[in-house]
Write a protein that holds these residues in place. Structure first.
Motif, PDB file in Angstrom:
ATOM      1  N   SER A  83       2.006  14.114  -0.823  1.00 10.67           N
ATOM      2  CA  SER A  83       2.962  13.426   0.104  1.00 10.67           C
ATOM      3  C   SER A  83       4.169  12.730  -0.550  1.00 10.67           C
ATOM      4  N   GLU A 129      -5.525  -1.392   2.465  1.00  7.22           N
ATOM      5  CA  GLU A 129      -4.824  -0.594   1.283  1.00  7.22           C
ATOM      6  C   GLU A 129      -5.439   0.580   0.964  1.00  7.22           C
ATOM      7  N   SER A 130      -6.904   0.603   0.788  1.00  2.55           N
ATOM      8  CA  SER A 130      -7.428   1.949   0.463  1.00  2.55           C
ATOM      9  C   SER A 130      -7.189   3.042   1.495  1.00  2.55           C
ATOM     10  N   HIS A 186      -8.254  -5.122   0.888  1.00  2.00           N
ATOM     11  CA  HIS A 186      -8.528  -3.938   0.203  1.00  2.00           C
ATOM     12  C   HIS A 186      -8.715  -2.730   1.133  1.00  2.00           C
ATOM     13  N   THR A 195      -4.294   0.889  -5.138  1.00  4.05           N
ATOM     14  CA  THR A 195      -5.989   1.241  -5.436  1.00  4.05           C
ATOM     15  C   THR A 195      -6.150   2.077  -6.674  1.00  4.05           C
ATOM     16  N   PRO A 199       0.829  -1.211   0.214  1.00  2.12           N
ATOM     17  CA  PRO A 199      -0.060  -0.019   0.000  1.00  2.12           C
ATOM     18  C   PRO A 199       0.664   1.300  -0.024  1.00  2.12           C
ATOM     19  N   GLY A 200       0.534   2.203  -0.660  1.00  3.16           N
ATOM     20  CA  GLY A 200       1.294   3.619  -1.021  1.00  3.16           C
ATOM     21  C   GLY A 200       1.915   3.640  -2.392  1.00  3.16           C
ATOM     22  N   VAL A 228      -5.139   3.394   3.564  1.00  2.00           N
ATOM     23  CA  VAL A 228      -3.748   4.045   3.642  1.00  2.00           C
ATOM     24  C   VAL A 228      -3.545   4.724   2.241  1.00  2.00           C
ATOM     25  N   GLU A 229      -3.971   4.348   1.198  1.00  2.00           N
ATOM     26  CA  GLU A 229      -3.780   5.137   0.033  1.00  2.00           C
ATOM     27  C   GLU A 229      -4.558   6.612  -0.045  1.00  2.00           C
ATOM     28  N   ASN A 230      -5.782   6.365   0.474  1.00  2.00           N
ATOM     29  CA  ASN A 230      -6.524   7.496   0.666  1.00  2.00           C
ATOM     30  C   ASN A 230      -5.882   8.744   1.333  1.00  2.00           C
ATOM     31  N   MET A 231      -4.832   8.286   2.454  1.00  2.00           N
ATOM     32  CA  MET A 231      -4.276   9.418   3.114  1.00  2.00           C
ATOM     33  C   MET A 231      -2.991   9.943   2.640  1.00  2.00           C
ATOM     34  N   GLY A 232      -2.743   9.094   1.582  1.00  2.00           N
ATOM     35  CA  GLY A 232      -1.266   9.463   0.766  1.00  2.00           C
ATOM     36  C   GLY A 232      -0.447   8.709   1.321  1.00  2.00           C
ATOM     37  N   GLY A 233      -0.442   7.764   2.200  1.00  2.00           N
ATOM     38  CA  GLY A 233       0.485   7.138   3.203  1.00  2.00           C
ATOM     39  C   GLY A 233       1.048   5.933   2.126  1.00  2.00           C
ATOM     40  N   SER A 234       1.937   5.340   3.126  1.00  2.00           N
ATOM     41  CA  SER A 234       2.484   4.001   2.534  1.00  2.00           C
ATOM     42  C   SER A 234       2.426   2.920   3.830  1.00  2.00           C
ATOM     43  N   LEU A 235       2.640   1.766   3.735  1.00  2.00           N
ATOM     44  CA  LEU A 235       2.578   0.679   4.783  1.00  2.00           C
ATOM     45  C   LEU A 235       3.620  -0.437   4.103  1.00  2.00           C
ATOM     46  N   LYS A 246      -7.801  12.340  -3.408  1.00  2.00           N
ATOM     47  CA  LYS A 246      -6.779  11.142  -3.004  1.00  2.00           C
ATOM     48  C   LYS A 246      -5.634  11.421  -3.895  1.00  2.00           C
ATOM     49  N   THR A 277      -3.653  14.200  -2.614  1.00  2.00           N
ATOM     50  CA  THR A 277      -2.782  13.934  -1.231  1.00  2.00           C
ATOM     51  C   THR A 277      -1.772  12.995  -1.653  1.00  2.00           C
ATOM     52  N   ILE A 278      -1.876  12.141  -2.706  1.00  2.00           N
ATOM     53  CA  ILE A 278      -0.740  11.239  -2.741  1.00  2.00           C
ATOM     54  C   ILE A 278       0.380  12.138  -3.308  1.00  2.00           C
TER      55      ILE A 278
END
Lengths: 448, 472
Positions: A368, B101-102, B98, A298, A293-294, B104-111, A361, A364-365
């Motif tokens: 970021s 994942e979404s 999912h 998505t 994720p990141g 995390v990605e909705n806030m522009g982060g990564s994990l 979104k 924001t990405i």
């Protein structure tokens, strides 16, 4: 050796003296034309970055000198008029420098890191490397290394494909000149050819000195005492503005097909369009089988990869240069190039109409990514250095650029998408070339 | 930047082989303290929360766990890694992969996450306003993961293909073989992914048992760097990680005793269809918290690394590198120093043509003896300057800093400040270098592993013999 007294002395440094300060970019131009740009503030760790951009690259080469910039890249830390190859190597290594050089289409970057206490010493080295002596044997050995590098690059599909993209998009001129030295031209990369190019390129007015973590005033003062460049005056390099034309490069290759669909993007100085295209890039995102994720799990392109098992990976890109840019998508597929291209064109059309939550979104990405990428010293150096190389009037800090991204609206995305798809696309295919649609049919599928 | 030092530097620069140190001539070491202070709080259930607040726009936050494949046994070897895959697959409030994942990605982060032999880490990078969301996600997956049986079945294939990938990488295979040889009979000798039979059979119960035994408060560190406020984070972790138990109920030691911490031995896999020999030669190194840690790291740096594409070519300061470059002995070599809680590995990884492998290994071990017997003062001083600079350069970006905090708290129980690092390296003397090299690198039985066309690979007793000189 360090005296015991001094060693004891620092035991008293027990408390942190770190304070919060905003990141600030300052720039000045010295009397000799050398531009000095520095970023201070924020937290950049106990080390500093010092770098030098030479504002010429493969775009300034000519037919017979293709590859010269790459030879010069390998000669940076070799003999100069102040130090021998061995001295340069060992002294820079001792300062713990993770020094590297990078030859691009429009610049040569020399990037170093050092501790604050040795920064002045490193600055002297940077001035020295702008006076390479280019002896016969070093040029000869360097050309041999370039031949090996080119051989390796020729096996790297990603590099070859992007080189073809530029050659097709700019029709062999300016940014379309080969970035990787063509193997067939290595024999022309002689001491004379390299010296001639360096005499023109290594002038103070063709350079930008960049730093992260060094006080600007002191940097300007110290740089002013040093002598940058090979000659005081010399003929300038040939340079003409880049003109996007578009076109195609289609080659048979065994195995999976690698494809790039590219469009005319935005020049670096066009901040508004660059910001909007970055958002569009993140709406499309990237995809491959295993993504954390990141990285675009998505995103729209990952949907294509997930729903079509034959597609190995896909990735949107947004390349910017001083006077032009390229936007597009790279993908690898096991079969069905035409089908994937049609999925892609409809995805680009859909992405250009995005609004609401998906747009937010992507913004924001994008913001970021800007902050994350500029967290490390050497990336921060490139962030401000590139802008200086591209003659951007007001050099933006990462925060300022992130603010530009925050301002992007759905209309902006639509506008830049429409603008880029209105010109002829560039298509590069390496793989199964038997079912590749024509540029006209691609363009008609992209009516926005 | 310092004024008035250019002259001094110019003097030392002319005298490259002299023993003058560049860094130590500095007058002001205050820059060492312009680093955010590390704040550490231990919660009632044992979780340590450690932060370095450097402001900015982003923050890295992660959970570091003192748990990896050494806490496994033959039956469940691979479960720590399997768990790392399964922990992202859903909780009651975030029911599917999912959903996580979404979010995390909705806030522009990564994990992301990794598992090593001794550690597991789960870390996120987010914009500053999203730190609470990151802690919420991490605490949720730590305490409430469902470990859905169907998803466990689905994941087996992913891990098997990951294993196939690892098996296709010569360097990974060499290091797995090296651990299997050097640490035979101990949990360190097992691989992280585990044997394929285990990957196919690891059950939900085994995963749950591993979590309850190992993911306890005394073995967790929540570390954060960048735009984080320590007190706010402590408060939030205390609240969100409240269900983590302080320590497992059972009194038995969580990890099997390392029975035999180093065995001189050899594994070679001959495959003449490969073009190059890949090998490792290693001896017992030092543990994380050993007082001579930096001395051995200095030796590692002094011996150095080399490959065909480095710009220094034949002019690098590494003596071994110069020999390898001028004699054309290798495609590449590196010097590694891997630490564990109670032992370590030190040695070389090399890639070369089959006909040069004997000369290459002989030169490597000759270099060990040269350092142990006759290292030059100037070399040591130069290497110290270099090591100080490269170590301090690790403070670069919140991800690296967050990882450094987490790792050091697990391995040392504290955070190394730049001042301490500087001090400990600058106090090393040539006598220290000779002492440590003599005790670790002379007259020892190394562990040797090789794959490829090993027909010309020296016999073990030769390699053993090269670790001493009769003339000394």
């Amino acid at each position: 050796m360090l005296s015991r007294g001094l060693a004891k002395g620092i035991r008293y440094y027990t408390t942190s003296t770190f304070q919060e300060t905003p990141r600030v970019v300052e720039s000045s131009t010295l009397a000799n034309g050398l531009k000095v740009v520095s970023m201070t503030g924020g937290y950049s760790g106990p080390a500093v970055s010092l770098g030098l951009y030479i504002k010429s690259g493969s775009r300034n080469e000519c037919h017979n000198s293709a590859g010269v910039n790459q030879v010069l890249k390998n000669l940076v830390f070799q003999s100069n008029s102040k130090k021998l190859y061995l001295e340069v190597q060992r002294e820079i290594e001792t300062m713990g420098s993770t020094a590297f050089t990078q030859a691009s289409r429009d610049s040569l970057l020399i990037s170093t890191q050092t501790l604050p206490v040795t920064s002045q010493f490193m600055l002297q080295h940077l001035a020295n490397v702008t006076k390479p002596t280019l002896p016969y044997h070093e040029v000869r050995d360097s050309a041999a290394v370039v031949a090996d590098e080119s051989e390796a690059y020729n096996h790297d599909i990603y590099t070859t494909l992007f080189d073809s993209l530029h050659q097709a998009a700019f029709r062999g001129k300016t940014l379309g000149r080969p970035l990787v030295a063509p193997r067939c031209n290595i024999s022309n990369l002689t001491q004379e050819a390299v010296t001639e190019f360096a005499d023109k390129a290594y002038t103070p007015s063709n350079m930008v000195l960049v730093s992260v973590g060094v006080n600007h005033k002191e940097l300007v003062e110290e740089a002013g005492k040093l002598d940058f460049g090979r000659t005081k005056s010399s003929a300038a390099l040939t340079s003409e503005p880049a003109k996007y034309i578009g076109g195609e490069s289609i080659k048979y290759n065994a195995g999976n097909s690698h494809v790039i669909l590219g469009f005319e993007g935005a020049a670096h100085s066009n901040v508004r369009d660059v910001a909007a295209l970055s958002v569009l890039q993140n709406i499309l995102g990237a995809g491959c089988a295993k993504l954390a994720p990141g990285n675009g799990v998505t995103s729209r392109l990952n949907q294509i990869v997930t729903n079509n098992p034959s597609v190995v990976s896909a990735e949107a890109f947004n390349l910017t240069y001083g006077d032009a840019g390229l936007f597009g998508v790279y993908f690898e597929t096991e079969s069905n190039v035409a089908k994937v291209l049609s999925l892609l064109t409809s995805e680009i059309v859909a992405a250009s109409n995005v609004s609401g939550q998906e747009l937010e979104k992507a913004k924001t990405i994008t913001r970021s990514h800007i902050f994350e990428q500029t967290e490390t010293r050497s990336n921060a150096l490139e962030f401000i250095g590139k802008q200086a190389v591209y003659q951007v009037e007001n050099i933006l800090t990462p925060s300022q650029f992130a603010q530009e991204v925050a301002k992007v609206t759905a209309e902006d995305v639509k506008r830049v998408a429409k603008k880029m798809t209105s010109s002829k696309p560039t298509l590069v295919v390496s793989g199964d070339n038997s079912e590749v649609p024509t540029l006209e049919s691609l363009q008609s599928a992209l009516k926005l | 930047m310092l004024n008035n030092v250019s002259k001094l530097f110019a003097v030392s620069a002319k005298n490259i082989s002299g023993s003058r140190s560049i860094v130590s001539k500095s007058f002001d070491l205050g820059f060492l303290n312009k680093t955010p202070k590390t704040q550490i709080t231990t919660l009632p259930n044992g979780i340590r929360v450690a932060t370095e607040q450097s402001f900015g726009e982003t923050a890295s936050v992660g959970v570091w766990v003192d748990s990896g494949s050494v806490y496994e046994n033959d039956k469940n070897n691979g479960v720590a890694h399997f768990l790392e895959h399964m922990i992202f697959k859903g909780t009651p409030t975030r029911p599917s992969p999912h959903a996580i994942e979404s979010e995390v990605e909705n806030m522009g982060g990564s994990l992301n996450a990794f598992t090593s032999r001794e550690h597991s880490a789960y870390y996120m990078k987010v914009l500053k306003d999203n730190v609470p969301n990151a802690v919420d996600i991490l605490s949720d997956i730590f305490q409430n993961s469902k470990f859905d049986s169907k998803l466990i079945e689905d994941e087996r294939q992913t891990i098997i293909s990951e294993n196939n990938y690892v098996q296709s990488k010569e360097d990974e295979v060499i290091f797995d073989q090296l651990h299997a040889a050097a640490f035979q009979g101990s949990p360190l000798g097992r691989t992280i992914l585990g044997p394929v039979e285990n990957i196919k059979s690891i059950s939900r119960d085994q995963i749950l048992e591993f979590v309850s035994k190992n993911y306890t408060g005394d073995r967790l560190v929540v570390s954060a760097a960048g735009a984080v406020d320590h007190d706010a984070l402590v408060k939030q972790v205390a609240e969100k990680f409240a269900n983590i138990k302080a320590a497992p109920a059972s009194q038995e030691s969580p990890r099997a005793q390392i029975t035999n911490d180093f065995v001189g031995s050899e594994i070679r896999v001959r495959d003449d269809s490969l073009p190059l020999v890949h090998f490792a030669v290693a001896v017992k190194g030092l543990s994380w918290d050993h007082p001579d840690y930096f001395v051995l790291e200095l030796i590692q740096n002094m011996i150095g690394n080399w490959n065909r594409s480095i710009s220094a070519g034949k002019n690098l300061s590494s003596n071994l590198g110069e020999i390898v470059a001028t004699e054309g002995l290798a495609e590449s070599f590196s010097t590694f120093f891997t630490c564990y809680k109670d032992t370590g590995l030190f040695g070389h990884y090399g890639v070369c043509q089959p006909e040069t492998v004997d000369d290459l290994i002989a030169e490597m071990l000759k270099e060990w003896q040269r350092i142990a017997s006759s290292v030059k003062n100037s070399e040591v001083e130069r290497a110290k300057d270099k090591l100080i600079a490269t170590t301090l350069m690790q403070y670069d970006g919140t991800s690296k800093i967050c990882e450094g905090i987490g790792r050091q708290l697990l391995t040392l129980g504290r955070r190394l400040t730049p001042s301490e690092t500087y001090l400990r390296i600058s106090e090393i003397t040539p006598a220290d270098v000779k002492r440590v090299a003599t005790s670790l690198l002379r007259d020892v039985s190394p562990a040797v592993t090789a794959i490829g066309p090993t027909g010309n690979f020296p016999e073990y007793n030769f390699v053993r013999g090269w670790t001493y000189w009769n003339r000394l």
